[in-house]
Design a protein around this motif. Sequence first.
Motif, short mmCIF file in Angstrom:
data_model
loop_
_atom_site.label_atom_id
_atom_site.label_comp_id
_atom_site.label_asym_id
_atom_site.label_seq_id
_atom_site.Cartn_x
_atom_site.Cartn_y
_atom_site.Cartn_z
N LEU A 97 0.66 -1.14 0.05
CA LEU A 97 -0.08 -0.02 0.00
C LEU A 97 1.16 1.37 0.00
O LEU A 97 1.66 1.25 0.95
CB LEU A 97 -0.92 0.02 1.33
CG LEU A 97 -2.11 1.11 1.47
CD1 LEU A 97 -3.15 0.77 2.52
CD2 LEU A 97 -1.69 2.58 1.91
N HIS A 99 0.96 5.15 0.48
CA HIS A 99 0.09 6.48 0.68
C HIS A 99 1.06 7.57 0.28
O HIS A 99 2.21 7.89 0.87
CB HIS A 99 0.27 6.54 2.06
CG HIS A 99 -0.28 7.54 2.96
ND1 HIS A 99 0.28 8.87 3.02
CD2 HIS A 99 -1.59 7.90 3.64
CE1 HIS A 99 -0.54 9.85 3.78
NE2 HIS A 99 -1.62 9.28 3.94
N ALA A 136 -4.25 2.77 7.42
CA ALA A 136 -3.42 1.44 7.70
C ALA A 136 -4.59 0.65 8.54
O ALA A 136 -4.53 -0.58 8.42
CB ALA A 136 -2.18 1.91 8.48
N LEU A 143 -4.38 -6.41 4.44
CA LEU A 143 -2.88 -6.42 4.33
C LEU A 143 -2.36 -8.08 4.78
O LEU A 143 -2.72 -8.46 5.89
CB LEU A 143 -2.26 -5.54 5.20
CG LEU A 143 -2.43 -4.10 4.56
CD1 LEU A 143 -2.06 -3.07 5.67
CD2 LEU A 143 -1.38 -3.91 3.28
N ILE A 149 3.71 -1.21 3.99
CA ILE A 149 2.96 0.17 3.71
C ILE A 149 4.37 1.15 3.47
O ILE A 149 5.04 0.98 4.42
CB ILE A 149 2.14 0.45 4.83
CG1 ILE A 149 1.08 -0.52 5.13
CG2 ILE A 149 1.74 1.82 4.69
CD1 ILE A 149 0.23 -0.16 6.17
N CYS A 151 4.80 5.40 3.02
CA CYS A 151 4.47 6.79 2.87
C CYS A 151 5.36 7.67 2.41
O CYS A 151 6.73 7.47 2.49
CB CYS A 151 3.61 7.24 4.09
SG CYS A 151 4.82 7.66 5.39
N THR A 178 4.76 6.83 11.45
CA THR A 178 5.47 5.67 10.58
C THR A 178 5.96 4.73 11.63
O THR A 178 5.64 3.48 11.57
CB THR A 178 6.42 6.15 9.58
OG1 THR A 178 5.73 7.09 8.59
CG2 THR A 178 7.08 4.97 8.76
N VAL A 192 6.04 -0.90 8.15
CA VAL A 192 5.55 0.42 7.66
C VAL A 192 7.02 1.43 7.66
O VAL A 192 7.58 1.40 8.36
CB VAL A 192 4.65 1.09 8.83
CG1 VAL A 192 4.07 2.53 8.34
CG2 VAL A 192 3.63 0.15 8.95
N LEU A 240 8.48 -1.35 -1.33
CA LEU A 240 7.23 -1.91 -1.11
C LEU A 240 7.05 -3.51 -1.53
O LEU A 240 6.12 -4.20 -1.54
CB LEU A 240 6.14 -1.07 -2.16
CG LEU A 240 5.63 0.21 -1.62
CD1 LEU A 240 4.95 1.01 -2.86
CD2 LEU A 240 4.87 -0.16 -0.36
#
Length: 275
Positions: A97, A99, A136, A143, A149, A151, A178, A192, A240
């Motif tokens: 994911l 962001h 999240a 997930l 994840i 960002c 994060t 993350v 990712l």
Amino acid sequence: MGLFENKKGLILGIANDSSIASIIAKEIMRQGGMIGVTHLPDRPDDEKKKNTMRVRKALKGFDDQVKFLTPLDVQDDANIQSVMDEAGREFGEIDFLLHSVAFASLDDLRVPTLGCSREGFKMAMDVSAYSLIAVANAAQSILREDSAITCMTYYGGEKVVPGYNMMGVCKAALESITKYLAYDLGPSKIRVNALSAGPVKTLAGVAAGVREMLALYDGMAPLGRNISESEIANTGAFLLSEMSNGITGEVMHLDCGYNIMGSPGRLTEQIDVGK
Ligand SMILES: NC(=O)c1ccc[n+]([C@@H]2O[C@H](COP(=O)([O-])OP(=O)(O)OC[C@H]3O[C@@H](n4cnc5c(N)ncnc54)[C@H](O)[C@@H]3O)[C@@H](O)[C@H]2O)c1
């Protein structure tokens, strides 16, 4: 075989073909991945659906791999949930994911942080920082183990970058979020991370004053230049992918080394420092 063969995920934050999210999304698809994409909702009176059309244009050539395109306003929890439901129906579970979302009104961004309004601050923090928590949390159920994840952040969250102003405060919060999310989601084997990229000429970037930063990177960064589009694509895809398994809670700098400098370095040769 590509790095993202049999991998599926969500990309949040493509506005047009210069968006960082679109650069990373295309690399993921070049590497075999399937994606669902969100974009800012079109205004009800916009018959041309400009937001949707710009995203379609940005992803031209990858039609088979873009499984859905759907509006998302990250300030709306029900909307976030509906996007996760759609991703669940389409993919079952997801592997990644991205962001890549931020916003502040120019009235609050283009003034010293001291002059930023209460409402403007709340809104910028909600869209640019809290949204990572909301997304999240809603994505948890889809997930899968070992998913990631990522960002997007900027150095102005760590140090004062005049002109970046209150967005720097939002990025400081995002980077802290994060780390706390990396802790919370660790037992579920969800990673993350934040990617701290050098300046890029995008809609959000230009609004936050990055145009003025470009020459500074050429002069100050150890590599003597700013980052390239392919470097954003590669590092975004790396964070990712399974290639970065074992990395979580990290703020990774992709800035040609700019952040390690404690003085203007080689730029000093170009300015009069009163020798
Ligand atoms: N451009 C840079 O120099 C730079 C550098 C480092 C980090 N970043 C970060 O990268 C991310 C992406 O920015 P970009 O530079 O690609 O610019 P961009 O304008 O292309 O992307 C910002 C995205 O945020 C989305 N967005 C704004 N408000 C939203 C809302 N309420 N709900 C859902 N989406 C919303 C926009 O639609 C857009 O797609 C941001 O977090 C930005 O701060 C940018």
